[in-house]
Design a protein around this motif. Sequence first.
Motif, PDB file in Angstrom:
ATOM      1  N   THR A  39      63.352  82.850 -42.909  1.00 52.31           N
ATOM      2  CA  THR A  39      64.561  82.895 -43.719  1.00 52.31           C
ATOM      3  C   THR A  39      64.294  83.399 -45.144  1.00 52.31           C
ATOM      4  OG1 THR A  39      65.204  80.928 -42.460  1.00 52.31           O
ATOM      5  CG2 THR A  39      66.674  81.604 -44.220  1.00 52.31           C
ATOM      6  N   ARG A  41      64.932  85.000 -48.683  1.00 51.50           N
ATOM      7  CA  ARG A  41      66.116  85.088 -49.533  1.00 51.50           C
ATOM      8  C   ARG A  41      66.027  86.351 -50.381  1.00 51.50           C
ATOM      9  NH1 ARG A  41      64.334  79.963 -49.323  1.00 51.50           N
ATOM     10  NH2 ARG A  41      63.278  80.039 -51.327  1.00 51.50           N
ATOM     11  N   ALA A  63      76.620  93.377 -46.622  1.00 49.53           N
ATOM     12  CA  ALA A  63      76.103  92.738 -45.420  1.00 49.53           C
ATOM     13  C   ALA A  63      75.416  93.760 -44.520  1.00 49.53           C
ATOM     14  CB  ALA A  63      77.241  92.067 -44.650  1.00 49.53           C
ATOM     15  N   ASP A  70      77.225  87.763 -43.234  1.00 49.94           N
ATOM     16  CA  ASP A  70      76.313  87.333 -44.297  1.00 49.94           C
ATOM     17  C   ASP A  70      76.269  88.405 -45.381  1.00 49.94           C
ATOM     18  OD1 ASP A  70      74.310  86.346 -45.909  1.00 49.94           O
ATOM     19  OD2 ASP A  70      72.696  86.780 -44.489  1.00 49.94           O
ATOM     20  N   LYS A  71      76.978  88.167 -46.458  1.00 52.92           N
ATOM     21  CA  LYS A  71      77.061  89.152 -47.539  1.00 52.92           C
ATOM     22  C   LYS A  71      76.111  88.802 -48.679  1.00 52.92           C
ATOM     23  CE  LYS A  71      81.713  90.528 -46.405  1.00 52.92           C
ATOM     24  NZ  LYS A  71      81.890  91.911 -46.227  1.00 52.92           N
ATOM     25  N   SER A  72      74.873  88.463 -48.332  1.00 61.89           N
ATOM     26  CA  SER A  72      73.886  88.094 -49.352  1.00 61.89           C
ATOM     27  C   SER A  72      73.382  89.300 -50.130  1.00 61.89           C
ATOM     28  CB  SER A  72      72.716  87.365 -48.707  1.00 61.89           C
ATOM     29  OG  SER A  72      72.073  88.201 -47.776  1.00 61.89           O
TER      30      SER A  72
END
Length: 102
Positions: A39, A41, A63, A70-72
């Motif tokens: 995971t 980041r 995304a 997931d629009k990180s």
Amino acid sequence: MQREEMKEKHQIVIWPVYLDANKARNEGRLTPMSCSVKTPRVMEIFKAAEKLGLHPEHVTGKAHPAAWADKSGYVLVDNIGPKTDLLRRIGTEIIRMRGGKQ
């Protein structure tokens, strides 16, 4: 349009899925397991790229097509070599930042 051209020629997009040990190769991981992390980041990728001198830029609100919910975002880094080599270096740096493989 000029920004897009610059991104293609001088920068490489790094999505977190490229380094994610929880994903299989056919799910988007591009690094070997030895250079992957669980995971990852976006800010970890940004900090690792910064430590490697890759002049990162964090692009928010985007995304990966395979994970559209997931629009990180992603990280843009300088294109100074093959993408696979850059990903391995970034993954290794994140592992080092986390204190080694768990």
